[in-house]
Write a protein that holds these residues in place. Structure first.
Motif, PDB file in Angstrom:
ATOM      1  N   GLY A 105       8.558 -62.430  -7.934  1.00  0.00           N
ATOM      2  CA  GLY A 105       7.925 -63.676  -7.540  1.00  0.00           C
ATOM      3  C   GLY A 105       8.793 -64.592  -6.717  1.00  0.00           C
ATOM      4  N   LEU A 106       9.996 -64.148  -6.343  1.00  0.00           N
ATOM      5  CA  LEU A 106      10.906 -65.007  -5.588  1.00  0.00           C
ATOM      6  C   LEU A 106      10.725 -64.891  -4.081  1.00  0.00           C
ATOM      7  N   PHE A 107       9.885 -63.955  -3.651  1.00  0.00           N
ATOM      8  CA  PHE A 107       9.596 -63.793  -2.229  1.00  0.00           C
ATOM      9  C   PHE A 107       8.114 -63.485  -2.089  1.00  0.00           C
ATOM     10  N   PHE A 108       7.614 -63.463  -0.873  1.00  0.00           N
ATOM     11  CA  PHE A 108       6.184 -63.358  -0.627  1.00  0.00           C
ATOM     12  C   PHE A 108       5.635 -62.018  -1.124  1.00  0.00           C
ATOM     13  N   GLN A 109       4.502 -62.077  -1.819  1.00  0.00           N
ATOM     14  CA  GLN A 109       3.949 -60.913  -2.495  1.00  0.00           C
ATOM     15  C   GLN A 109       3.484 -59.827  -1.532  1.00  0.00           C
ATOM     16  N   VAL A 110       3.248 -60.158  -0.282  1.00  0.00           N
ATOM     17  CA  VAL A 110       2.784 -59.163   0.670  1.00  0.00           C
ATOM     18  C   VAL A 110       3.795 -58.032   0.835  1.00  0.00           C
ATOM     19  N   PHE A 111       5.078 -58.303   0.529  1.00  0.00           N
ATOM     20  CA  PHE A 111       6.122 -57.297   0.703  1.00  0.00           C
ATOM     21  C   PHE A 111       6.147 -56.281  -0.435  1.00  0.00           C
ATOM     22  N   THR A 112       5.268 -56.414  -1.414  1.00  0.00           N
ATOM     23  CA  THR A 112       5.177 -55.408  -2.473  1.00  0.00           C
ATOM     24  C   THR A 112       4.155 -54.318  -2.151  1.00  0.00           C
ATOM     25  N   ARG A 113       3.428 -54.443  -1.061  1.00  0.00           N
ATOM     26  CA  ARG A 113       2.402 -53.462  -0.716  1.00  0.00           C
ATOM     27  C   ARG A 113       3.033 -52.140  -0.296  1.00  0.00           C
ATOM     28  N   MET A 114       2.502 -51.052  -0.862  1.00  0.00           N
ATOM     29  CA  MET A 114       3.017 -49.711  -0.610  1.00  0.00           C
ATOM     30  C   MET A 114       2.049 -48.912   0.260  1.00  0.00           C
ATOM     31  N   HIS A 115       2.625 -48.004   1.035  1.00  0.00           N
ATOM     32  CA  HIS A 115       1.798 -47.060   1.784  1.00  0.00           C
ATOM     33  C   HIS A 115       1.144 -46.100   0.788  1.00  0.00           C
ATOM     34  N   PRO A 116      -0.169 -45.882   0.871  1.00  0.00           N
ATOM     35  CA  PRO A 116      -0.845 -45.070  -0.156  1.00  0.00           C
ATOM     36  C   PRO A 116      -0.354 -43.632  -0.220  1.00  0.00           C
ATOM     37  N   ARG A 117       0.158 -43.084   0.869  1.00  0.00           N
ATOM     38  CA  ARG A 117       0.569 -41.680   0.870  1.00  0.00           C
ATOM     39  C   ARG A 117       2.057 -41.511   0.630  1.00  0.00           C
ATOM     40  N   THR A 118       2.892 -42.269   1.333  1.00  0.00           N
ATOM     41  CA  THR A 118       4.340 -42.098   1.235  1.00  0.00           C
ATOM     42  C   THR A 118       4.990 -42.971   0.177  1.00  0.00           C
ATOM     43  N   GLN A 119       4.235 -43.949  -0.367  1.00  0.00           N
ATOM     44  CA  GLN A 119       4.773 -44.877  -1.368  1.00  0.00           C
ATOM     45  C   GLN A 119       6.001 -45.621  -0.846  1.00  0.00           C
ATOM     46  N   VAL A 120       5.994 -45.934   0.435  1.00  0.00           N
ATOM     47  CA  VAL A 120       7.032 -46.746   1.071  1.00  0.00           C
ATOM     48  C   VAL A 120       6.487 -48.160   1.220  1.00  0.00           C
ATOM     49  N   PRO A 121       7.303 -49.208   0.961  1.00  0.00           N
ATOM     50  CA  PRO A 121       6.833 -50.586   1.186  1.00  0.00           C
ATOM     51  C   PRO A 121       6.576 -50.831   2.671  1.00  0.00           C
ATOM     52  N   ILE A 122       5.360 -50.532   3.093  1.00  0.00           N
ATOM     53  CA  ILE A 122       5.030 -50.450   4.508  1.00  0.00           C
ATOM     54  C   ILE A 122       5.193 -51.781   5.218  1.00  0.00           C
ATOM     55  N   VAL A 123       4.778 -52.876   4.561  1.00  0.00           N
ATOM     56  CA  VAL A 123       4.896 -54.192   5.199  1.00  0.00           C
ATOM     57  C   VAL A 123       6.363 -54.543   5.408  1.00  0.00           C
ATOM     58  N   GLY A 124       7.188 -54.270   4.396  1.00  0.00           N
ATOM     59  CA  GLY A 124       8.614 -54.556   4.528  1.00  0.00           C
ATOM     60  C   GLY A 124       9.275 -53.757   5.613  1.00  0.00           C
ATOM     61  N   VAL A 125       8.940 -52.465   5.710  1.00  0.00           N
ATOM     62  CA  VAL A 125       9.551 -51.611   6.732  1.00  0.00           C
ATOM     63  C   VAL A 125       9.230 -52.125   8.128  1.00  0.00           C
ATOM     64  N   LEU A 126       7.955 -52.445   8.376  1.00  0.00           N
ATOM     65  CA  LEU A 126       7.548 -52.848   9.721  1.00  0.00           C
ATOM     66  C   LEU A 126       8.041 -54.256  10.078  1.00  0.00           C
ATOM     67  N   VAL A 127       7.878 -55.215   9.160  1.00  0.00           N
ATOM     68  CA  VAL A 127       8.291 -56.589   9.454  1.00  0.00           C
ATOM     69  C   VAL A 127       9.803 -56.673   9.613  1.00  0.00           C
ATOM     70  N   LEU A 128      10.529 -56.081   8.672  1.00  0.00           N
ATOM     71  CA  LEU A 128      11.983 -56.143   8.748  1.00  0.00           C
ATOM     72  C   LEU A 128      12.516 -55.300   9.901  1.00  0.00           C
ATOM     73  N   GLY A 129      11.803 -54.220  10.252  1.00  0.00           N
ATOM     74  CA  GLY A 129      12.204 -53.433  11.420  1.00  0.00           C
ATOM     75  C   GLY A 129      12.102 -54.229  12.705  1.00  0.00           C
ATOM     76  N   VAL A 130      11.028 -55.012  12.841  1.00  0.00           N
ATOM     77  CA  VAL A 130      10.877 -55.860  14.028  1.00  0.00           C
ATOM     78  C   VAL A 130      11.971 -56.925  14.066  1.00  0.00           C
ATOM     79  N   LEU A 131      12.275 -57.526  12.910  1.00  0.00           N
ATOM     80  CA  LEU A 131      13.337 -58.539  12.861  1.00  0.00           C
ATOM     81  C   LEU A 131      14.690 -57.924  13.197  1.00  0.00           C
ATOM     82  N   MET A 132      14.951 -56.739  12.686  1.00  0.00           N
ATOM     83  CA  MET A 132      16.202 -56.050  12.995  1.00  0.00           C
ATOM     84  C   MET A 132      16.305 -55.745  14.489  1.00  0.00           C
ATOM     85  N   ALA A 133      15.192 -55.327  15.086  1.00  0.00           N
ATOM     86  CA  ALA A 133      15.182 -55.046  16.522  1.00  0.00           C
ATOM     87  C   ALA A 133      15.460 -56.305  17.335  1.00  0.00           C
TER      88      ALA A 133
END
Length: 649
Positions: free
Chosen positions: A382-410
């Protein structure tokens, strides 16, 4: 995943009812003493929120598959570490900071990493979950400090991934004779701004975006490729070391070429602060401990082996590099390949370029796998936005975190300078390891809450532990330190640790800035050096005079509190060698984190929600109170992670 507060599991149900009534009474008090001024009660409750603790849960309930052996974790640690430091930092440190003595910089950085790794291993064994450093700090220091550590880890991995992408981009550009750089400078221009890159590196951003898409869609494939990339890397590194020593020219270390240590001791330590970047990777092993079959046995071995292999490779390659060509003639952007090109071995240089690109892409994928996990753990609390807990249904990877943080890293890779990325990565890593060492000290001298039968980490000799409570003064020392015996258990330890950290900061500032920035006279320099050293030693003795917690059949840091204290001192000393612009950018990042915590985290925290349920709990019956405080749990048969653990890996 839901945890209870530390007090909830260490009290009886009747005490919980009284605590609820007390909290309800506190909430009914007037919030202010006068208009616009907070009352003492409100300030006390606010401070309690900042320092509320989480109970460590060492149970093996997890939604992740238990599939990683000691070998898997070792390969993960080496694969996440070897690459960027070896192929590029060796040239940067030799050319701009330490000369041939850069190998000593790697030795110092390896020692600091070893002490940090020992502390990290203890927390990974006790808390085999993703984000174990964050959870360990949450249990020992409190919520604000835990968020501070998590925010720091996010900074470390963001800049670490961006730095790797820029390094990989530089090597790819070198293959094409730097035509990409020339084209960008001609059409975009050259930037002359401190901490920003000379030109925007769009190729680095493309590499990060492609790696993010790869990780989000093919998690299992990326895990399968890791051993292949690592095997190729180790073979090439071994070949580089052997051929490099065969072509070595000792004249390159002679006084005619500037000597072994042209920048002196300060250059070696400045290089060590940067070389620390080359060893940051064992924390990714700790982040993967939740998937280990036997973390108590696998984690210490995996971290020790991976750190030893990486340290040996970096030290040997650094030695070879400055023996191949004079240190002042190196090109920092692709020093190792350039050295072989200058000696006429172009085919070896091309092999180094291709291997460096492969190794650094592997490191980038490891970063993009670990970073969203840390953010997911923070959001689950609960210390950060809940949208970052969403998982990809097939790979079980936190999809929102991967994409958002990937863009920020880029975005960071496009704008920031390579040295700035490395230094921000180092300062965040060093500060995280400092907090981990302090957490080890605090929990060693704190009485553990009653553990369930499922907990694999139990204190030794319960009868003896009750007689000698952790945090109390040792009986043999009470005649000599009787003035400390009146303190409640743990109070003297907390004060001694605070004094130890303050004296370590003072000692580091005197050693680093005493002659230059502070302009101290000789007597003032000596006086401050003696006072800070004596204070550090006295606080260390006070800590050692208290009883420690002991656990059965699990790894513990040797020589506590000496080992964590030396880790704290060395980490602070290395941080003070980083540039003031690094400290400025780091401070801005921390202010952004405070805005997130006080604007969102402190109100949505799981611990805060539990306290709210305590205040509003009905007092009619014990069963009603318990059902209001504890969240509903699924039956064991319905839990996806509740599985039979294999008897052996």
């Amino acid at each position: 995943m839901y945890w209870h507060g530390a007090d909830a599991q260490s009290t009886t149900p009747l005490t919980d009812i009284h605590r609820c009534q007390h909290l309800a009474w506190c909430s009914s008090q007037p919030p202010t003493m006068a208009r616009g001024l907070p009352s003492t009660t409100s300030l006390a409750r606010f401070c309690q929120k900042l320092n509320r603790l989480k109970t460590l849960e060492s149970t093996r309930k997890t939604s992740l598959q238990l599939c990683l052996t000691t070998l898997d974790l070792t390969l993960l640690g080496v694969g996440a570490t070897v690459g960027s430091g070896l192929y590029v930092l060796t040239g940067t440190v030799a050319k701009e900071m330490a000369g041939p003595a850069g190998l000593m910089s790697f030795v110092v950085a390896a020692l600091a990493s070893l002490m940090a790794a020992l502390c990290y291993t203890e927390i990974a064994v006790h808390v085999p979950r993703a984000g174990s450093a964050y959870l360990f700090t949450y249990a020992s220091m409190g919520e604000l400090w835990a968020f501070f550590i998590a925010w720091n880890i996010i900074l470390k991995q963001l800049h670490g991934g961006a730095a790797v992408a820029r390094l990989c981009s530089g090597y790819l550009d070198a293959i094409f004779s730097h035509r990409i750089r020339s084209f960008t400078e001609a059409h975009v221009g050259i930037w002359q701004v401190p901490f920003l890159a000379r030109y925007p590196d769009f190729l680095a951003a493309v590499l990060i975006i492609l790696a993010s898409i790869f990780v989000s869609r093919t998690h299992h494939l990326s895990s399968w490729l890791n051993p292949i990339f690592l095997a190729i890397s180790l073979v090439v590194i071994l070949f580089i070391i052997i051929l490099g020593f065969l072509l070595a020219d000792p004249h390159n270390w002679s006084p005619e070429e500037g000597g072994f240590a042209p920048f002196g001791f300060s250059g070696i330590m400045k290089g060590a602060a940067t070389c620390f970047y080359a060893f940051v990777g064992f924390d990714i092993v700790a982040a993967s401990s939740e998937e280990a079959w036997d973390p108590k046995r696998a984690m210490p071995m995996a971290i020790a082996i991976s750190l030893g292999l990486v340290a040996g490779a970096n030290i040997l390659v650094s030695t070879v590099l400055t023996l191949l060509v004079p240190w002042h003639s190196l090109d920092p952007d692709w020093a190792l390949a350039d050295a072989f090109y200058k000696r006429g071995y172009s085919w070896t240089g091309f092999t180094v370029v291709m291997e460096s690109v492969s190794a650094m892409n592997n490191v980038l994928i490891r970063n993009l796998l670990a970073l969203p996990r840390m953010v997911c753990v923070l959001a689950a609390d609960g210390l950060f936005f809940q949208v970052f807990t969403r998982m990809h249904p097939r790979t079980q990877v936190p999809i929102v975190g991967v994409l958002v943080l990937g863009v920020l890293m880029a975005f960071l890779a496009v704008l920031q300078d390579q040295e700035a990325l490395v230094q921000l990565h180092c300062i965040s890593a060093l500060l995280t390891y400092t907090f981990v060492a302090a957490s080890v000290i605090l929990l060693r001298f704190r009485k553990a809450p009653p553990s369930s039968s499922q907990d694999p980490v139990n204190p030794v000799d319960t009868q003896q532990a009750s007689a000698l409570e952790p945090g109390q003064l040792r009986p043999a020392l009470r005649p000599y330190l009787g003035f400390l015996d009146g303190c409640r258990p743990g109070a003297a330890v907390a004060w001694a640790l605070s004094v130890l950290v303050a004296s370590a900061i003072t000692l580091g500032c005197v050693l680093v800035f005493g002659d230059s920035a502070l302009h101290l006279p000789p007597w003032g320099y000596t006086l401050l050096l003696l006072l800070s050293s004596i204070t550090f030693l006295l606080s260390l003795l006070v800590l050692g005079a208290h009883q420690q917690q002991r656990w059965q059949d699990t790894f513990q840091v040797p020589m506590v509190p000496l080992t964590p204290a030396l880790s704290i001192l060395l980490n602070i000393f290395l941080m003070l060698h980083l540039s003031y612009l690094t400290w400025l950018c780091f401070s801005i990042w921390l202010l952004m984190g405070l805005v997130v915590y006080f604007g969102y985290g402190i109100r949505h925290s799981r611990e805060n929600q539990w306290e709210q349920s305590e205040v509003t709990a009905p007092h009619g019956s014990l069963e009603e109170m318990v059902s209001a405080v504890q969240p509903p749990r699924q039956a064991p048969a319905q839990e996806p992670g509740h599985m039979e653990q294999p008897a052996s890996p």
